[in-house]
Design an enzyme around this catalytic site. Sequence first.
Site, PDB file in Angstrom:
ATOM      1  N   ASP A 284      -7.498  -5.730   1.560  1.00  0.00           N
ATOM      2  CA  ASP A 284      -8.562  -5.195   0.711  1.00  0.00           C
ATOM      3  C   ASP A 284      -9.754  -5.007   1.620  1.00  0.00           C
ATOM      4  O   ASP A 284     -10.164  -5.932   2.333  1.00  0.00           O
ATOM      5  CB  ASP A 284      -8.889  -6.124  -0.451  1.00  0.00           C
TER       6      ASP A 284
ATOM      7  N   ASN B 239      -0.840   3.944   1.113  1.00  0.00           N
ATOM      8  CA  ASN B 239      -1.693   4.699   2.028  1.00  0.00           C
ATOM      9  C   ASN B 239      -0.960   4.863   3.356  1.00  0.00           C
ATOM     10  O   ASN B 239      -0.761   3.911   4.105  1.00  0.00           O
ATOM     11  CB  ASN B 239      -3.019   3.946   2.221  1.00  0.00           C
TER      12      ASN B 239
ATOM     13  N   ARG C 264     -10.002  -3.553  10.251  1.00  0.00           N
ATOM     14  CA  ARG C 264      -8.600  -3.828   9.908  1.00  0.00           C
ATOM     15  C   ARG C 264      -7.810  -4.213  11.156  1.00  0.00           C
ATOM     16  O   ARG C 264      -6.957  -5.085  11.116  1.00  0.00           O
ATOM     17  CB  ARG C 264      -7.977  -2.617   9.203  1.00  0.00           C
TER      18      ARG C 264
ATOM     19  N   ASP D 293     -15.135   6.671   6.700  1.00  0.00           N
ATOM     20  CA  ASP D 293     -15.092   6.868   8.154  1.00  0.00           C
ATOM     21  C   ASP D 293     -16.020   7.978   8.656  1.00  0.00           C
ATOM     22  O   ASP D 293     -16.660   7.813   9.703  1.00  0.00           O
ATOM     23  CB  ASP D 293     -13.654   7.155   8.616  1.00  0.00           C
TER      24      ASP D 293
ATOM     25  N   SER E 169       0.845  -1.191   0.000  1.00  0.00           N
ATOM     26  CA  SER E 169       0.000   0.000   0.000  1.00  0.00           C
ATOM     27  C   SER E 169       0.882   1.243   0.000  1.00  0.00           C
ATOM     28  O   SER E 169       1.998   1.221   0.519  1.00  0.00           O
ATOM     29  CB  SER E 169      -0.909   0.011   1.236  1.00  0.00           C
TER      30      SER E 169
END
Length: 203
Positions: free
Chosen positions: A73, A10, A188, A159, A8
Amino acid sequence: MSRVLLASRNAKKLAELRRVVEAAGLAGLEVVGLDDVPAFPEEAETGATFEENALIKAHAGARATGLPCIADDSGLAVDALRGMPGVLSARWSGRHGDDAANNALLLGQLGDVPAARRGAAFVSACALVSPSGEETVVRGEWRGRIVDQPRGAAGFGYDPLFVPADESAGGRTSAELAPAEKDALSHRGKALAQLLPALRDLS
């Protein structure tokens, strides 16, 4: 020091995994992201499930770098939309990663849905693939509901629209929770916690 790749770019996902590793006391494990390794062709996420997409990304990362690779994912499954946006969550509005557009579209689709029928769950599938191809796949879910306007500046994705069912959230959206609170409750966080035995073996 052993290294594990998170497939990732992110920064918030990377920080989240690093917090999980640190909290578990895995001092011998360094978590790196895609920006920390030489670039390689990333495969399209063509899977029909979160698990399939996580495995596609984790296998690609492990093959390209020779490092154990974790890929996540995740997305939002809304009851009134029969589980959608699901694996299409990041590109629900047609543009990948446009959080504001995705949130606006979702609110429009739920405009006539009463509060009692706005149940939803965040879902995360995490895959850990070793350089030899060994797979570990786990799944975490976080139940809650969708509110009618965004609240909070933390987090990302959906969120600001998601109020967890957990009493400790106190009616706040996921974007109003402190990082440590979110880690303890989130989809997560739950998935990554299940990966800890395998990560401990790596460290």
